[in-house]
Design an enzyme around this catalytic site. Structure first.
Site, PDB file in Angstrom:
ATOM      1  N   HIS A  59      15.355  24.070  37.357  1.00 13.51           N
ATOM      2  CA  HIS A  59      15.709  23.113  38.401  1.00 13.51           C
ATOM      3  C   HIS A  59      14.512  22.339  38.930  1.00 13.51           C
ATOM      4  O   HIS A  59      14.692  21.407  39.723  1.00 13.51           O
ATOM      5  CB  HIS A  59      16.381  23.844  39.568  1.00 13.51           C
ATOM      6  CG  HIS A  59      15.412  24.604  40.429  1.00 13.51           C
ATOM      7  ND1 HIS A  59      14.786  25.748  39.999  1.00 13.51           N
ATOM      8  CD2 HIS A  59      14.947  24.347  41.677  1.00 13.51           C
ATOM      9  CE1 HIS A  59      13.988  26.172  40.944  1.00 13.51           C
ATOM     10  NE2 HIS A  59      14.062  25.355  41.975  1.00 13.51           N
ATOM     11  N   CYS A 196       6.028  32.777  47.146  1.00  6.86           N
ATOM     12  CA  CYS A 196       6.925  31.833  47.801  1.00  6.86           C
ATOM     13  C   CYS A 196       6.417  30.430  47.462  1.00  6.86           C
ATOM     14  O   CYS A 196       5.785  30.248  46.422  1.00  6.86           O
ATOM     15  CB  CYS A 196       6.988  32.096  49.310  1.00  6.86           C
ATOM     16  SG  CYS A 196       5.368  32.054  50.090  1.00  6.86           S
TER      17      CYS A 196
END
Length: 669
Positions: A59, A196
């Site tokens: 993505h 993250c």
């Protein structure tokens, strides 16, 4: 001043970055750029340079140009969650050289929409602060490969060779990875590592062995932080490359891509939260709550709609005496229609856990605990020994008096449990040695979460439900019309949070002692209103997946089961739930005003025979139809005009992570 051009990576409507429905990008946290609302799925390279990153879920793609611009192309919003079946096909790999305008893959727009995600394609220059003086997007319709933005580079910008992504064997970030590992105490001091959007997060055996000052001074490291049992090395936009290099050197078994994706989303939400006003935080929290509720329900909405229709057919068969409720035929058909509701906590536990980041299998087992036959038996037939705060104490737990509630048909306890598990699970994994985790993490989680629901959450919901029920009875005694207005407008809100259950014994007692229930007639009106609202959406929407869901949800609502309409459409798109509730208020008001009575349990349109007085047809039957027609007209008209547009499908975002529900197969659910 040197200028470069960024091409539109896909065909569609080019919009300002601030209009993108994702705060991480719209607030510029990932750098300047623009968004494109695509009309075609062909994806092209926006710049000439080298591919530095391809997300495991396909993505997101990273590029670096010869002038040093680091460009990120993000395909859709929240599409990282579609890792099980990515709607993307890419023909590039990390390390490939591309030219601006090259075809690099495709995006299945229909599949993204069908999954309830937005298709917005986002382009961001992640090193804007270092490289970009000004970025000017060219808004409007664009074709893939057309100029999407003009970039003025800072005068200090110098050409830089495109870095090679870390591969663990001579990559650009291998030396930095080695230095970090050495200064956190070596491989033997690492339990696991995730990342993250800006930080590599280590779980260390002994944090005191880490040399904070040395790591802070490493070139490529911004800072060091310690929080949540993690040793966090702040890297910035290159975090994925550094993480890959670290994992390559640590060896297999240390990295966790799923946990990293979840951590990235949580960090983005946390950063966005800090910039919000108090009112924005309230709206965001409510949106997040609704997002988790609808997101947890979406996987079972089709089953709920099908079951609702089947339950409606069964109600018709029994109403017209074609099938007797005492026959095995009835039992078998009822099991087919009722099982998804009866065991709903198991399904919702699984889906809510996936949404909130806890273990789906463990939460499914906890749902099984709540629907275990002996637990259900205690809730339904257990002897009440005393009362506390309006609750019947029907069990003890190590001598502690406990109210065991019925959890079949409910979802709020499971969503709350999944949220609690998402906090408990990481802590258990940190404190329990790796060799013992497989047994003791699920063991402790099942004990703690099940106990929390049965001993605390269940009694709290019961106490709140009891107080609400008492208030509803007082209002009804004051004025049937006013109570109809209030109950009609807010009953389905109670269903969302599982607080409607206290009304069931009131209705059951009414029917058992008098043979009828005025209150149940008002509840029936709320179901009709949900059906009227979703019918408007079914007729108005031109989005294929919305129409496919709205039509069976309409039938289900008119058959007495509103969950598919509520959680699949009305609540998810916000205003539609409000307009449906207004319709319910009107229908409830008319039902109370005309003193419509009800002699059966099955409600909504399918339950019209419940409004036939056994002593002879009276005005209740006609009053039911008057109120129901008014219900549908108001809910339908308001929803069609103000409650929904296809733009809502683009703008809605399945919110981050948070809580609940209830059910209904008849007005007395």
């Amino acid at each position: 001043m040197k200028q470069v051009q960024l091409l539109a990576p896909i065909k569609g409507q080019l919009i300002p970055l601030s209009d993108v429905q994702d705060p991480v990008f719209s607030q510029g946290m990932m750098g300047d750029g623009f968004g494109v609302e695509p009309t075609n799925g062909q994806v092209v390279a926006p710049v000439s340079g080298r591919v530095t990153m391809v997300a495991a879920t396909l993505h997101a793609i990273g590029f670096v140009t010869a002038s040093g611009l680091e460009v990120l192309v993000h395909l859709g919003i929240d599409t990282v969650e579609l890792k099980d079946k990515p709607p993307f096909k890419l023909n590039i790999n990390v390390g490939d050289d591309v030219k601006a305008g090259d075809n690099i893959g495709t995006m299945d727009l229909a599949a993204v929409k069908a999954a309830g995600k937005q298709t917005t394609v986002i382009l961001a220059v992640t090193n804007t602060a270092d490289k970009v003086a000004q970025l000017t997007p060219r808004l409007g319709n664009v074709t893939a490969g057309a100029v999407g933005a003009q970039v003025d580079l800072k005068t200090a910008t110098k050409a830089a060779a495109a870095p090679v992504a870390a591969k663990g064997n001579g990559g650009k970030y291998d030396d930095l990875a080695s230095q970090i590992i050495m200064n956190i105490g070596g491989v033997e001091n690492v339990k696991s590592v995730i990342h993250c959007i800006t930080r590599v997060r280590f779980y260390l055996k002994d944090e005191s062995r880490a040399n904070d000052d040395v790591i802070r001074d490493l070139k490529g490291v911004i800072d060091v932080a310690k929080a949540g049992g993690q040793y966090q090395v702040v890297i910035g936009p290159a975090v994925t490359d550094v993480y890959d290099a670290i994992v390559a050197q640590l060896g297999p078994g240390f990295g966790d891509d799923d946990a990293s994706a979840l951590a990235s989303e949580k960090e983005a939400n946390k950063a966005a939260w800090k910039k919000m006003t108090v009112w924005q935080k309230v709206k965001h929290s409510l949106s997040a709550l609704i997002g988790v509720i609808t997101g947890s329900m979406i996987p079972v909405i089709g089953l709920l709609a099908a079951s609702g229709i089947l339950k409606g057919v069964l109600a018709l068969l029994t109403s017209f005496k074609l099938v007797s409720a005492t026959t095995t035929t009835y039992v078998i058909i009822n099991a087919m229609g009722d099982s998804v509701f009866y065991f709903l906590p198991i399904f919702v536990g699984f889906t809510a856990a996936k949404k909130l980041g806890s273990d789906p299998v463990i939460m499914g087992i906890i749902g099984g605990v709540l629907t275990y036959p002996t637990i259900v038996a205690i809730a339904s037939t257990g002897k009440v020994t005393s009362h506390l705060l309006g609750m019947g104490i029907n069990a003890t737990f190590f001598g502690l008096p406990v109210h065991v509630a019925s959890y079949s048909y409910s979802i709020f306890p499971m969503i709350a449990g999944a949220w609690l598990a998402s906090k408990l699970e990481p802590w258990l994994k940190r404190v329990i040695p790796t060799v013992l985790r497989m047994i003791f993490v699920p063991l402790l989680e099942v004990i703690i979460i099940s106990g929390a629901i049965i001993l605390f959450l269940g009694p709290i919901i019961t106490a709140l439900s009891g107080a609400l029920a008492a208030g509803i009875v007082k209002i009804y005694e004051l004025s049937p019309a006013i109570s109809g207005l209030i109950i009609g407008g807010f009953y389905q809100v109670l269903v969302i949070f599982g607080l409607h259950w206290a009304i069931i014994p009131i209705v059951a007692n009414d029917i058992a002692t008098t043979g009828h229930s005025y209150l149940n007639a008002i509840v029936s009106a709320t179901m009709v209103a949900q059906g009227g609202a979703v019918l408007a959406i079914a007729l108005k929407s031109k989005v294929a997946n919305i129409k496919e869901l709205a039509w069976p949800a309409t039938i289900s609502a008119f058959s007495g089961v509103t969950e598919p309409a509520m959680y699949g459409i009305n609540l998810k798109y916000g205003r539609a739930f409000v307009t449906a509730s207004i319709g319910g208020a009107v229908g409830g008001f008319l039902t109370g005003l005309m003193h419509v009575n009800m002699w059966g349990f099955a409600g909504s349109l399918i339950g019209f025979t419940s409004f036939v007085n056994p002593k002879g047809l009276d005005f209740s039957f006609w009053g039911f139809w008057i109120a129901s027609i008014a219900d549908i007209i108001v809910a339908f008209t308001l929803t069609y005009m103000f409650g929904f547009s296809d733009a809502d499908v683009k703008n809605v975002k399945t919110a981050p992570k948070k809580k609940h529900l209830g059910e209904e197969a008849a007005p007395v659910e």
